[in-house]
Write a protein that holds these residues in place. Structure first.
Motif, PDB file in Angstrom:
ATOM      1  N   VAL A   3       0.835  -1.200   0.000  1.00  0.00           N
ATOM      2  CA  VAL A   3       0.000   0.000   0.000  1.00  0.00           C
ATOM      3  C   VAL A   3       0.872   1.254   0.000  1.00  0.00           C
ATOM      4  N   THR A  16      -2.355   5.561   7.861  1.00  0.00           N
ATOM      5  CA  THR A  16      -1.249   4.596   7.780  1.00  0.00           C
ATOM      6  C   THR A  16      -1.263   3.670   8.984  1.00  0.00           C
ATOM      7  N   ILE A  19      -4.089   1.127   8.556  1.00  0.00           N
ATOM      8  CA  ILE A  19      -3.761   0.122   7.546  1.00  0.00           C
ATOM      9  C   ILE A  19      -2.701  -0.842   8.072  1.00  0.00           C
ATOM     10  N   CYS A  25      -1.748  -6.456   5.448  1.00  0.00           N
ATOM     11  CA  CYS A  25      -0.855  -5.391   5.022  1.00  0.00           C
ATOM     12  C   CYS A  25       0.553  -5.928   4.784  1.00  0.00           C
ATOM     13  N   LEU A  28       4.391  -1.154   3.279  1.00  0.00           N
ATOM     14  CA  LEU A  28       3.597   0.061   3.462  1.00  0.00           C
ATOM     15  C   LEU A  28       4.501   1.272   3.258  1.00  0.00           C
ATOM     16  N   ILE A  63       2.889  -1.928  -5.986  1.00  0.00           N
ATOM     17  CA  ILE A  63       1.847  -1.380  -5.126  1.00  0.00           C
ATOM     18  C   ILE A  63       0.483  -1.903  -5.568  1.00  0.00           C
ATOM     19  N   LEU A  65      -2.456  -0.971  -3.829  1.00  0.00           N
ATOM     20  CA  LEU A  65      -3.488   0.021  -3.511  1.00  0.00           C
ATOM     21  C   LEU A  65      -2.834   1.350  -3.183  1.00  0.00           C
ATOM     22  N   LEU A 304      -7.950  -1.925   5.911  1.00  0.00           N
ATOM     23  CA  LEU A 304      -7.495  -2.261   4.568  1.00  0.00           C
ATOM     24  C   LEU A 304      -8.600  -2.943   3.773  1.00  0.00           C
ATOM     25  N   GLU A 308      -9.952  -1.242   0.325  1.00  0.00           N
ATOM     26  CA  GLU A 308      -9.880  -1.995  -0.926  1.00  0.00           C
ATOM     27  C   GLU A 308     -11.259  -2.123  -1.566  1.00  0.00           C
TER      28      GLU A 308
END
Length: 423
Positions: A3, A16, A19, A25, A28, A63, A65, A304, A308
């Motif tokens: 992400v 952040t 997530i 995850c 990041l 990445i 997302l 997350l 999504e």
């Protein structure tokens, strides 16, 4: 999932953080991030409005997302370009972002879909604005039409204040944002915000939050980006909450009718709770700042998963669950904010603050200096968040944490969430 979060403020640190707590995850990243995001993700020097650079980074780092935090890249059409490149993006395209990028566009949208709001007039010259002011009189609200970092709104109690606000806009104080002015009636009542995840013309609403815009205790001083916030909002009865929810759901359905592409992101509804019921003050096309800093800690669902689903364009099967505790966030700001302030002041005591039960410190304007010391790097420096079973406990814990943090010129309001206690 790998992400990438775009942004550098307290909102982006909170997103952040949320997530990072997901079991799904993977890697990041935050662009450009701040001193707080560096502890839970990798900060990368990518310009949030440079779509080409973002696409290149996303491809190089697999990445899955991209979560767009601030309004400026959304209004600039960054989400559009990322989607054209085949990336999965949380955040509306430029057309949807006009709900925030142009207050006159937003008001026209509200009126076209019978969403309750204040009467207004759009003015494209100072003479036109002055003539309308003298027609309707004060008190009145003067708004720069475009993006002004939360500071382009003046609630004018007198004609002198209103005229000065109009002159400031057309004098270029807010750049292109002030070339058009919206003048609207002043609604009375407590302010409150309700944010909603939007996808496929549907809305999933979040709990209400109440911000403190003015710089000083007792709601005095100039407007800021927000000096503190709390959630839930005791003055919002179940009936009022349902009315606000219905308005947000109607707005979501309207985006599906009006916009060429589906709105995929967060829609922020700023409300005034008037004697006639909730009325919209504004829409924002992204998470609020500092509202996010109390909403993310209260979110019990996997952030997350939700982000999504929204990015893919469907809320089918998505259910939100929330912690029952009260959340209070106090903003620690630089001396002089929202006016001129100095950067580079060394910050101490964050670890001691976060050692308190249910306290989280989200960084807003922080960075590391050449000696690897955490220093101030903005007007709003930190968001000190506390959760507890009652607002009294949450306030006490938040301010205890604030006292443990120190930097030269630290300023903050000492009455955050008192409304929730006093009613």
């Amino acid at each position: 999932m790998n992400v990438l979060v775009l942004g550098s403020g307290g909102r982006e640190h909170a997103l952040t953080w949320a997530i990072s707590r997901s079991e799904r995850c993977g890697e990041l990243f935050v662009a450009p991030g701040n001193g707080g995001t560096a502890a839970i993700a990798t900060n990368v020097p990518v310009n949030t409005e440079d779509a080409e650079a973002i696409i290149g980074f996303a491809r190089d780092h697999a990445i899955d997302l991209v979560v767009v935090g601030p309004e400026a890249p959304l209004v600039a059409g960054v989400a559009d370009e990322l989607r054209k490149a085949g990336l999965l993006v949380f955040g509306p395209d430029a057309q949807g972002a006009r709900l925030e990028g142009s207050k006159s566009f937003s008001k026209e949208f509200m009126l076209a879909h019978d969403l309750p709001t204040a009467r207004y007039k759009k003015c494209t010259s100072q003479d036109e604005a002055m003539a309308y002011l003298h027609e309707v009189g004060a008190p009145i609200v003067v708004k720069a039409d475009g993006l002004a970092a939360g500071k382009g709104v003046v609630v004018a109690e007198t004609m002198e204040d209103a005229e000065e606000a109009v002159r400031d806009c057309f004098a270029g104080d807010f750049g292109e944002a002030g070339s058009t002015v919206v003048i609207e009636e002043m609604l009375e009542g407590p302010e409150c915000s309700m944010l909603a995840f939007l996808a496929g013309g549907k809305a999933l609403c979040m709990p209400c939050a109440q911000d403190h815009k003015r710089a000083y205790d007792g709601d005095r001083g100039p407007n800021t980006g927000g000096m503190g916030v709390y959630s839930p909002v005791p003055c919002v009865t179940p009936e009022l909450e349902e009315q606000m929810r219905s308005i947000m759901e109607a707005a979501a359905a309207a985006t599906a009718k009006d916009f060429d592409e589906p709105y995929r992101g967060v829609l922020y509804g700023g409300f005034m709770l008037t004697a006639e019921g909730p009325k919209l003050l504004e829409f924002n096309a992204r998470f609020g700042d500092p509202e996010t800093q109390v909403l993310m800690p209260r979110l019990a669902s996997d952030a997350l998963d939700v982000f999504e689903a929204v990015a893919r364009g469907s809320l089918e099967g998505v259910e939100l669950s929330w912690r029952s505790e009260c959340a209070v966030s106090v903003v620690l700001a630089s001396e002089g904010y929202p006016g001129k302030y100095e950067k580079g002041k060394v910050i101490l005591g964050i670890e001691e603050a976060e050692a308190l039960d249910d306290v989280i410190v989200f960084h807003a304007g922080t960075a590391f200096n050449a000696d690897d010391e955490l220093v101030t790097n903005g007007g709003r420096v930190l968001n000190v968040v506390a959760l507890a079973d009652t607002f009294e406990e949450a306030r006490e814990r938040a301010y205890e944490a604030c006292d443990k943090i120190n930097f030269e010129g630290k300023q903050y309001r000492r009455d955050i969430a008192m409304r929730a206690i006093e009613g």
